[in-house]
Design a protein around this motif. Structure first.
Motif, PDB file in Angstrom:
ATOM      1  N   ARG A 171       0.941  -1.237   0.066  1.00  0.00           N
ATOM      2  CA  ARG A 171       0.148  -0.023  -0.013  1.00  0.00           C
ATOM      3  C   ARG A 171       0.713   1.206  -0.002  1.00  0.00           C
ATOM      4  O   ARG A 171       0.470   2.183  -0.578  1.00  0.00           O
ATOM      5  N   MET A 172       2.278   1.083   0.755  1.00  0.00           N
ATOM      6  CA  MET A 172       2.853   2.314   0.611  1.00  0.00           C
ATOM      7  C   MET A 172       3.471   2.659  -0.759  1.00  0.00           C
ATOM      8  O   MET A 172       4.074   3.781  -0.994  1.00  0.00           O
ATOM      9  N   LEU A 173       3.771   1.343  -1.368  1.00  0.00           N
ATOM     10  CA  LEU A 173       4.120   1.704  -2.654  1.00  0.00           C
ATOM     11  C   LEU A 173       3.230   2.565  -3.693  1.00  0.00           C
ATOM     12  O   LEU A 173       3.761   3.309  -4.244  1.00  0.00           O
ATOM     13  N   ASP A 174       1.860   2.332  -3.424  1.00  0.00           N
ATOM     14  CA  ASP A 174       0.985   3.075  -4.121  1.00  0.00           C
ATOM     15  C   ASP A 174       1.050   4.392  -3.687  1.00  0.00           C
ATOM     16  O   ASP A 174       0.953   5.405  -4.689  1.00  0.00           O
ATOM     17  N   TYR A 175       1.210   4.631  -2.362  1.00  0.00           N
ATOM     18  CA  TYR A 175       1.230   6.226  -1.912  1.00  0.00           C
ATOM     19  C   TYR A 175       2.390   6.809  -2.471  1.00  0.00           C
ATOM     20  O   TYR A 175       2.287   7.797  -2.885  1.00  0.00           O
ATOM     21  N   ALA A 196      -7.357  -5.167 -10.470  1.00  0.00           N
ATOM     22  CA  ALA A 196      -7.258  -6.840 -10.642  1.00  0.00           C
ATOM     23  C   ALA A 196      -6.725  -7.204  -9.286  1.00  0.00           C
ATOM     24  O   ALA A 196      -6.899  -8.451  -9.080  1.00  0.00           O
ATOM     25  N   GLY A 197      -6.391  -6.321  -8.255  1.00  0.00           N
ATOM     26  CA  GLY A 197      -5.982  -6.884  -7.027  1.00  0.00           C
ATOM     27  C   GLY A 197      -4.709  -6.352  -6.482  1.00  0.00           C
ATOM     28  O   GLY A 197      -4.428  -6.735  -5.236  1.00  0.00           O
ATOM     29  N   ALA A 198      -4.018  -5.636  -7.327  1.00  0.00           N
ATOM     30  CA  ALA A 198      -2.659  -5.279  -6.575  1.00  0.00           C
ATOM     31  C   ALA A 198      -2.621  -4.300  -5.633  1.00  0.00           C
ATOM     32  O   ALA A 198      -3.672  -3.550  -5.651  1.00  0.00           O
ATOM     33  N   PHE A 253       9.805  -0.651 -16.742  1.00  0.00           N
ATOM     34  CA  PHE A 253       9.211  -1.603 -16.048  1.00  0.00           C
ATOM     35  C   PHE A 253       8.105  -1.126 -14.897  1.00  0.00           C
ATOM     36  O   PHE A 253       8.462  -0.216 -14.262  1.00  0.00           O
ATOM     37  N   LEU A 254       7.039  -1.594 -14.832  1.00  0.00           N
ATOM     38  CA  LEU A 254       6.278  -1.639 -13.802  1.00  0.00           C
ATOM     39  C   LEU A 254       6.283  -2.551 -12.745  1.00  0.00           C
ATOM     40  O   LEU A 254       6.290  -3.808 -13.205  1.00  0.00           O
ATOM     41  N   LEU A 255       6.561  -2.277 -11.367  1.00  0.00           N
ATOM     42  CA  LEU A 255       6.357  -3.205 -10.406  1.00  0.00           C
ATOM     43  C   LEU A 255       5.227  -3.129  -9.513  1.00  0.00           C
ATOM     44  O   LEU A 255       4.740  -2.156  -9.192  1.00  0.00           O
ATOM     45  N   PHE A 256       4.646  -4.144  -9.135  1.00  0.00           N
ATOM     46  CA  PHE A 256       3.474  -4.237  -8.361  1.00  0.00           C
ATOM     47  C   PHE A 256       3.602  -5.184  -7.241  1.00  0.00           C
ATOM     48  O   PHE A 256       4.319  -6.098  -7.426  1.00  0.00           O
ATOM     49  N   TYR A 257       3.153  -4.925  -6.003  1.00  0.00           N
ATOM     50  CA  TYR A 257       2.803  -5.666  -4.907  1.00  0.00           C
ATOM     51  C   TYR A 257       1.589  -6.386  -5.044  1.00  0.00           C
ATOM     52  O   TYR A 257       0.494  -5.777  -4.940  1.00  0.00           O
ATOM     53  N   VAL A 258       1.638  -7.806  -5.155  1.00  0.00           N
ATOM     54  CA  VAL A 258       0.349  -8.483  -5.280  1.00  0.00           C
ATOM     55  C   VAL A 258       0.513  -9.664  -4.480  1.00  0.00           C
ATOM     56  O   VAL A 258       1.385 -10.365  -4.967  1.00  0.00           O
ATOM     57  N   GLU A 259      -0.649  -9.972  -3.688  1.00  0.00           N
ATOM     58  CA  GLU A 259      -0.545 -11.250  -2.912  1.00  0.00           C
ATOM     59  C   GLU A 259      -0.916 -12.361  -3.805  1.00  0.00           C
ATOM     60  O   GLU A 259      -1.620 -12.204  -4.772  1.00  0.00           O
ATOM     61  N   LYS A 260      -0.565 -13.592  -3.268  1.00  0.00           N
ATOM     62  CA  LYS A 260      -0.551 -14.781  -4.177  1.00  0.00           C
ATOM     63  C   LYS A 260      -1.850 -15.067  -4.906  1.00  0.00           C
ATOM     64  O   LYS A 260      -1.871 -15.372  -5.901  1.00  0.00           O
ATOM     65  N   ALA A 269      -4.879 -12.988 -11.560  1.00  0.00           N
ATOM     66  CA  ALA A 269      -5.651 -11.734 -12.167  1.00  0.00           C
ATOM     67  C   ALA A 269      -5.036 -10.783 -12.618  1.00  0.00           C
ATOM     68  O   ALA A 269      -5.378 -10.089 -13.782  1.00  0.00           O
ATOM     69  N   VAL A 270      -3.900 -10.239 -11.919  1.00  0.00           N
ATOM     70  CA  VAL A 270      -3.119  -9.168 -12.397  1.00  0.00           C
ATOM     71  C   VAL A 270      -2.440  -9.536 -13.520  1.00  0.00           C
ATOM     72  O   VAL A 270      -2.368  -8.771 -14.846  1.00  0.00           O
TER      73      VAL A 270
END
Length: 337
Positions: A240-244, A271-273, A286-293, A298-299
């Motif tokens: 969530r902090m990455l988004d901020y 999609a859930g990131a 490059f785009l980096l996302f934090y996505v739970e398993k 979906a992402v």
């Protein structure tokens, strides 16, 4: 013959606070890691049978009779700086240049590492980082911060602190299980949009003077993220902090993002990131996302038009992976001169 292997880096928090114009007055810090995608440089002395004295092979091939004729600025200035002559230099990489992963700085670090090895001299990681910064920022006169050269040289998951006296590299003490979880929850996608980082960095460097408040807030996020990594806190907050921090960064300079990048980012979030960011100076790459398993499929499906790049963290930094020393002296009577 010398072959060096130098990792690329991804920066999570604090980007922009590594500009000297900011950290010399306010201090600075970043959290970043290197990962298992590398650039490789093969350097050897060129046999004296050709019309040219040096050859450099990268996205193009340069065959020149003098160092001053070399068009690649980092190669030309590094050869002059370390008094190198009559070389064949070949560059190869796992990922494309101009993509937000500090590729140019990894190149600079790996090149200097190879040059010192060819001379039969040892250069430690701090020396390589310092001289790569000098090469890119002073000799090549390229705009930008100084975190990339340090990350590529030292390697690993670190908090890098900047102040008037220079910098310190602090490895982040994190349990192996939590580090693996962090790695497993990060997804990397190539947007296909490449750009010259220094062009965007010029705008960012100018904007810093008017965005001090935002950068100080981004600096504060480094402390918060560090606490999450080194405590029992849930890693989802890291996402969530990455988004901020991405939203803060977008407000610093208009060229950091584009409409196309924003659309891709929103697709992943829908999609859930939990969060993400565009790596590097901005504008593409490059785009980096934090996505739970449970949301990763979906992402990946939402971004099915992009190339997904699995990766693992690495800790070694730049390395000489092949060392065959050569006996070589420059003579005046070469190539008929």
């Amino acid at each position: 013959m010398i072959i060096t292997r130098t990792p690329f880096r991804m920066s999570f928090f604090g980007g922009g606070t590594d500009f000297p114009g900011f950290y010399q007055e306010n201090g600075g810090a970043v959290i970043s890691t290197t990962f298992d995608k590398y650039c490789y440089l093969t350097v050897r002395h060129l046999p004296r049978f050709f019309e040219y004295s040096s050859q450099i092979v990268y996205s193009r091939t340069e065959s020149v009779k003098s160092v001053d004729e070399i068009e690649h600025p980092a190669v030309r200035e590094a050869m002059k700086y370390l008094d190198m002559h009559e070389l064949r230099i070949t560059y190869d990489a796992d990922l494309p240049a101009r993509s937000g992963l500090g590729t140019s700085s990894s190149f600079a670090v790996g090149l200097l590492n190879a040059f010192y090895a060819l001379k039969g001299k040892y250069a430690d990681k701090r020396k390589l980082a310092d001289e790569a910064i000098y090469l890119e920022r002073e000799l090549c006169n390229e705009s930008g911060g100084v975190q990339d050269q340090i990350a590529a040289s030292f390697g690993g998951l670190n908090r890098i602190i900047f102040n008037q006296g220079g910098y310190e590299v602090e490895p982040i003490i994190i349990s192996p299980k939590k580090k693996e979880e962090l790695n497993d929850n990060l997804m990397l996608f190539f947007t296909g949009f490449s750009r010259f980082s220094s062009d965007i960095q010029k705008g960012t460097e100018t904007a810093i003077k008017n965005k001090k408040k935002e950068l100080i807030e981004m600096l504060g996020l480094v402390d918060e993220a560090h606490k999450i990594l080194t405590s029992d806190a849930d890693l989802s907050e890291f996402g969530r902090m990455l988004d901020y921090t991405w939203k803060l960064k977008r407000g610093i300079e208009s060229k950091i993002s584009t409409n196309d990048i924003d659309i891709l980012y929103e697709k992943a979030m829908n999609a859930g990131a939990l969060g993400g960011k565009l790596l590097g100076a901005g504008g593409g790459g490059f785009l980096l996302f934090y996505v739970e398993k449970d949301k990763q499929a979906a992402v990946q499906n939402a971004l099915d038009n992009l190339l997904y790049v699995p990766f693992k963290f690495e800790n070694a930094g730049t390395k000489v992976i092949h060392y065959s020393p050569e006996s070589f002296e420059v003579t005046k009577n070469t190539y008929g001169t």
